[in-house]
Design a protein around this motif. Structure first.
Motif, mmCIF file in Angstrom:
data_model
loop_
_atom_site.group_PDB
_atom_site.id
_atom_site.type_symbol
_atom_site.label_atom_id
_atom_site.label_comp_id
_atom_site.label_asym_id
_atom_site.label_seq_id
_atom_site.Cartn_x
_atom_site.Cartn_y
_atom_site.Cartn_z
ATOM 1 N N SER A 20 0.819 -1.210 0.000
ATOM 2 C CA SER A 20 0.000 0.000 0.000
ATOM 3 C C SER A 20 0.857 1.265 0.000
ATOM 4 C CB SER A 20 -0.915 -0.003 1.230
ATOM 5 O OG SER A 20 -1.717 1.152 1.273
ATOM 6 N N ALA A 21 2.040 1.174 0.609
ATOM 7 C CA ALA A 21 2.900 2.357 0.761
ATOM 8 C C ALA A 21 3.669 2.730 -0.504
ATOM 9 C CB ALA A 21 3.886 2.125 1.908
ATOM 10 N N VAL A 22 3.858 1.764 -1.408
ATOM 11 C CA VAL A 22 4.708 2.000 -2.585
ATOM 12 C C VAL A 22 3.856 2.350 -3.807
ATOM 13 C CG1 VAL A 22 6.425 1.013 -4.144
ATOM 14 C CG2 VAL A 22 6.492 0.467 -1.701
ATOM 15 N N GLY A 35 18.415 -9.072 -9.107
ATOM 16 C CA GLY A 35 17.632 -8.486 -10.188
ATOM 17 C C GLY A 35 16.809 -7.312 -9.703
ATOM 18 N N SER A 36 17.405 -6.124 -9.683
ATOM 19 C CA SER A 36 16.681 -4.930 -9.231
ATOM 20 C C SER A 36 15.530 -4.597 -10.157
ATOM 21 C CB SER A 36 17.633 -3.722 -9.164
ATOM 22 O OG SER A 36 18.820 -4.040 -8.488
ATOM 23 N N GLY A 37 15.731 -4.849 -11.465
ATOM 24 C CA GLY A 37 14.691 -4.509 -12.434
ATOM 25 C C GLY A 37 14.345 -3.041 -12.347
ATOM 26 N N CYS A 38 13.046 -2.752 -12.341
ATOM 27 C CA CYS A 38 12.599 -1.361 -12.264
ATOM 28 C C CYS A 38 12.642 -0.826 -10.844
ATOM 29 C CB CYS A 38 11.192 -1.236 -12.828
ATOM 30 S SG CYS A 38 9.951 -2.120 -11.844
ATOM 31 N N GLY A 39 12.843 -1.705 -9.865
ATOM 32 C CA GLY A 39 12.964 -1.265 -8.477
ATOM 33 C C GLY A 39 11.711 -1.418 -7.644
ATOM 34 N N ARG A 43 15.525 6.981 -5.383
ATOM 35 C CA ARG A 43 15.932 8.248 -4.767
ATOM 36 C C ARG A 43 14.708 9.149 -4.570
ATOM 37 N NH1 ARG A 43 19.534 9.791 -8.421
ATOM 38 N NH2 ARG A 43 21.119 8.398 -7.535
ATOM 39 N N GLN A 44 13.795 9.090 -5.528
ATOM 40 C CA GLN A 44 12.557 9.868 -5.448
ATOM 41 C C GLN A 44 11.747 9.477 -4.206
ATOM 42 O OE1 GLN A 44 10.205 9.546 -9.028
ATOM 43 N NE2 GLN A 44 8.364 10.361 -8.062
ATOM 44 N N LEU A 45 11.818 8.195 -3.826
ATOM 45 C CA LEU A 45 11.082 7.709 -2.661
ATOM 46 C C LEU A 45 11.875 7.869 -1.358
ATOM 47 C CD1 LEU A 45 9.470 4.450 -4.107
ATOM 48 C CD2 LEU A 45 8.422 6.701 -3.806
ATOM 49 N N ARG A 46 13.112 8.340 -1.460
ATOM 50 C CA ARG A 46 13.964 8.590 -0.292
ATOM 51 C C ARG A 46 14.141 7.325 0.555
ATOM 52 N NH1 ARG A 46 11.791 14.624 1.583
ATOM 53 N NH2 ARG A 46 12.219 15.639 -0.414
ATOM 54 N N LEU A 47 14.473 6.249 -0.118
ATOM 55 C CA LEU A 47 14.701 4.981 0.571
ATOM 56 C C LEU A 47 16.186 4.884 0.919
ATOM 57 C CD1 LEU A 47 12.455 2.683 -1.642
ATOM 58 C CD2 LEU A 47 11.921 3.668 0.602
ATOM 59 N N ASN A 48 16.510 5.198 2.143
ATOM 60 C CA ASN A 48 17.910 5.253 2.563
ATOM 61 C C ASN A 48 18.465 3.911 3.012
ATOM 62 O OD1 ASN A 48 17.997 8.104 2.171
ATOM 63 N ND2 ASN A 48 16.942 8.386 4.131
ATOM 64 N N ASN A 49 17.640 2.888 3.033
ATOM 65 C CA ASN A 49 18.101 1.567 3.482
ATOM 66 C C ASN A 49 18.330 0.603 2.319
ATOM 67 O OD1 ASN A 49 15.326 1.517 2.949
ATOM 68 N ND2 ASN A 49 14.955 -0.173 4.376
ATOM 69 N N VAL A 50 18.470 1.140 1.105
ATOM 70 C CA VAL A 50 18.688 0.320 -0.095
ATOM 71 C C VAL A 50 20.087 0.561 -0.642
ATOM 72 C CG1 VAL A 50 17.962 -0.121 -2.474
ATOM 73 C CG2 VAL A 50 16.239 0.267 -0.706
ATOM 74 N N ARG A 51 20.788 -0.524 -0.953
ATOM 75 C CA ARG A 51 22.112 -0.440 -1.571
ATOM 76 C C ARG A 51 22.038 -1.146 -2.923
ATOM 77 N NH1 ARG A 51 21.749 2.288 2.101
ATOM 78 N NH2 ARG A 51 22.850 2.274 4.107
ATOM 79 N N VAL A 98 9.311 -2.310 -2.194
ATOM 80 C CA VAL A 98 8.425 -3.021 -1.275
ATOM 81 C C VAL A 98 9.236 -3.652 -0.140
ATOM 82 C CG1 VAL A 98 6.848 -4.988 -1.048
ATOM 83 C CG2 VAL A 98 6.607 -3.414 -2.982
ATOM 84 N N LEU A 99 10.338 -4.303 -0.489
ATOM 85 C CA LEU A 99 11.196 -4.902 0.530
ATOM 86 C C LEU A 99 11.694 -3.857 1.521
ATOM 87 C CD1 LEU A 99 13.382 -7.277 -1.686
ATOM 88 C CD2 LEU A 99 11.632 -7.992 -0.043
ATOM 89 N N ALA A 100 12.020 -2.684 1.008
ATOM 90 C CA ALA A 100 12.586 -1.631 1.849
ATOM 91 C C ALA A 100 11.627 -1.146 2.928
ATOM 92 C CB ALA A 100 13.023 -0.447 0.987
ATOM 93 N N GLN A 101 10.340 -1.452 2.774
ATOM 94 C CA GLN A 101 9.361 -1.038 3.775
ATOM 95 C C GLN A 101 9.447 -1.869 5.051
ATOM 96 O OE1 GLN A 101 7.571 1.762 2.898
ATOM 97 N NE2 GLN A 101 8.817 1.556 1.040
#
Length: 211
Positions: free
Chosen positions: A29-31, A85-89, A120-128, A94-97
């Motif tokens: 729901s968040a993404v 496989g990051s694909g489109c991200g 970066r647009q979603l400001r997900l700072n826990n993704v490498r 979803v995992l980052a949530q």
């Protein structure tokens, strides 16, 4: 198309199809899925279908993303997950949530560049993110509580099995022509494998593509 109501209907469909993990449903729901699809297909972003994303890749259907996330979580928290496989991200986001640290590998350089911008647009700072051959994994960051594949493989290389933590699990589409979701769990005695739903994914490809 992008309203909260549209996303809520997607969550209702996921519930109806058997997704019960509330943490996964909240993540879905968040993404905003519409930012991960091509603009020409944005009106189908919340339909329960896979869509093309260029470079011969696809974004999996919402149900498939939710199902694999639910299998990976198995009702418990995850500190560190590796995505092959990051694909489109979208799966990454979803995992980052619900994962403390997400490491994601993509072999297609131009695709990864787009994905970096979206995340970066979603400001997900826990993704490498890393441009590399996913089949080699990331031994320098192992062990992982979970490993998830977004492309089909006939088997898991020993190098990746070794990067899985004890009591960790791998979720991946197994097979070539006929494909099934497969869960590999590691325990003190070794590995166990469980075959589940029939699925359809593009095959995993070794190596990297810079272009």
């Amino acid at each position: 198309m992008t309203s909260a109501r549209t996303r809520a209907r997607m969550i209702e469909r996921l519930r109806a199809r058997g997704i019960v993990d509330e943490v996964v449903l909240a993540a879905m729901s968040a993404v905003p899925r519409h930012i991960f699809v091509e603009e020409i297909l944005a009106n189908r972003a919340y339909d329960d279908v896979a869509l093309p994303i260029n470079f011969g890749q696809t974004i999996s259907s919402p149900f498939t993303v939710a199902r694999m996330s639910e299998l990976l979580r198995a009702g418990s928290g995850l500190d560190k997950v590796l995505e092959i496989g990051s694909g489109c991200g979208y799966q990454t986001a979803v995992l980052a949530q619900f994962v403390r640290e997400v490491y994601s590998i993509e072999r297609v350089g131009p695709l990864l560049t787009r994905t970096r911008t979206r995340l970066r647009q979603l400001r997900l700072n826990n993704v490498r993110l890393k441009h590399a051959d996913g089949l080699l994994g990331l031994p320098e960051s192992a062990p992982f509580d979970g490993i998830i594949f977004t492309a089909a493989a006939t088997h898991i290389p020993a190098t990746l099995l070794e990067q899985l933590a004890i009591r960790g699990r791998i979720v991946f589409p197994k097979g070539s022509q006929d494909q099934y979701l497969c869960v590999i769990e590691r325990n003190l005695q070794g590995y166990t494998e469980t075959m589940l739903d029939e699925v359809r994914f593009v095959p995993i490809v070794p190596g990297i593509w810079k272009r």
